[in-house]
Design an enzyme around this catalytic site. Structure first.
Site, PDB file in Angstrom:
ATOM      1  N   LYS A   1       0.950  -5.623   2.507  1.00 16.71           N
ATOM      2  CA  LYS A   1       1.675  -5.217   3.716  1.00 16.71           C
ATOM      3  C   LYS A   1       3.167  -5.058   3.413  1.00 16.71           C
ATOM      4  O   LYS A   1       3.759  -4.015   3.698  1.00 16.71           O
ATOM      5  CB  LYS A   1       1.479  -6.240   4.841  1.00 16.71           C
TER       6      LYS A   1
ATOM      7  N   ASP B   1      -0.228  -4.625   9.825  1.00 20.19           N
ATOM      8  CA  ASP B   1       0.304  -5.858  10.394  1.00 20.19           C
ATOM      9  C   ASP B   1      -0.571  -6.218  11.595  1.00 20.19           C
ATOM     10  O   ASP B   1      -1.643  -5.626  11.795  1.00 20.19           O
ATOM     11  CB  ASP B   1       1.780  -5.686  10.784  1.00 20.19           C
TER      12      ASP B   1
END
Ligand code: SF4
Length: 289
Positions: free
Chosen positions: A187, A206
């Site tokens: 991420k 996310d």
């Protein structure tokens, strides 16, 4: 408005009661249609089960409905483009290093919270070398308010030391190298590569992307890496960076975790999420955050 005509309202339960099944996404159904037992599209009895023929997506395949149909994906992307044409990363930063730090600090926190901390933090320690000279304990008071501050301090100081020692003080623009930095998973690496280096190596997953991809039936997975793989399969590569930003903004503004604002959502008639608060289309119980 003529007397006796009541505008459609979401059900008090948060779900629109008895919505007719197998509806065309482009054909909103008046709430009155759901009130008659035999008003169901397809004419099935209340007990009859819909035929599942699709891609094993739980919701997929009912009456030919395919949540991953290219035209559905294209329409979702078109509407996101109209809704959020120029969105970018909301974390305050002026370099790849600052973006990396801000993204590490944003785990389990909000961008607003991180943006309260980072301007002073980057004034105090203006370079990656300044961070590398710290011990994690020295950094802890500065990042305490973002939560999980001990781990985050360790990650930031560890990443700074490695960037200085192995990459000459420069943040690498390469997924593999980024993933060697402490505290950096896909991420964070995708945020830095996409937002700073403009390189589409993956899709940022996310908490917002996780939730909304499931609600929109773009994935049935729960693991961020598997969700990312699914999104990379259905979203065109040139859209990966913008798509993540758009979905993150959508998650903040409308498709919030609890009680999403479906009545205001321009994606509403394309969305079959089982936890919608308003619906003009069939809701799929497996399509949940
Ligand atoms: S209709 Fe509701 S659940 Fe679906 S994307 Fe919009 S806000 Fe989210």
């Amino acid at each position: 408005m003529p007397r006796g005509v009541v505008p459609r309202q979401p059900a008090r339960t948060g779900h629109q009661d008895r919505v007719a099944r197998a509806l065309s996404p482009t054909k909103p159904v008046p709430i009155s249609a759901g009130r008659k037992k035999d008003a169901r599209v397809g004419g099935g009895t209340p007990k009859s089960k819909p035929k599942v023929t699709g891609r094993g997506n739980g919701a997929a395949g009912r009456s030919g409905y395919d949540p991953l149909a290219p035209e559905r994906i294209a329409e979702i992307l078109r509407r996101l483009d109209r809704l959020y044409p120029d969105v970018t990363c909301a974390l305050t930063h002026s370099s790849a290093w600052e973006l990396l730090v801000a993204t590490i600090l944003s785990a389990q926190s909000t961008d607003v919270n991180v943006n309260r901390v980072t301007p002073e933090l980057f004034r105090k320690y203006p370079t990656v070398e300044a961070f590398a000279a710290l011990t994690p304990e020295q950094l802890e008071p500065d990042v305490r308010s973002t939560g999980f501050f001990r781990n985050k301090s360790k990650s930031v100081v560890g990443a700074a030391k490695k960037v200085v020692a192995e990459f000459g003080g420069q943040i690498p623009d390469d997924m593999e190298k980024l993933l060697t930095l402490p505290g950096v998973a896909r991420k964070t690496a995708n945020v830095v590569l996409g937002s700073w280096f403009k390189k589409a190596e993956g899709v940022v997953v996310d908490t917002h992307v996780h939730r909304i991809s499931r609600r929109l039936e773009l994935t049935t997975q729960d693991d961020p890496q598997k969700i990312e793989q699914d999104l990379m399969r259905v979203i065109p590569r040139e859209k990966w960076i913008l798509f993540s930003h758009q979905i993150i903004w959508h998650g903040r503004r409308l498709c919030i975790a609890r009680k999403p604002k479906c009545a205001e959502c321009p994606l509403e008639n394309l969305c079959h999420a089982g936890d919608k608060t308003w619906s003009t289309v069939e809701m799929h119980k497996n399509a949940k955050a």
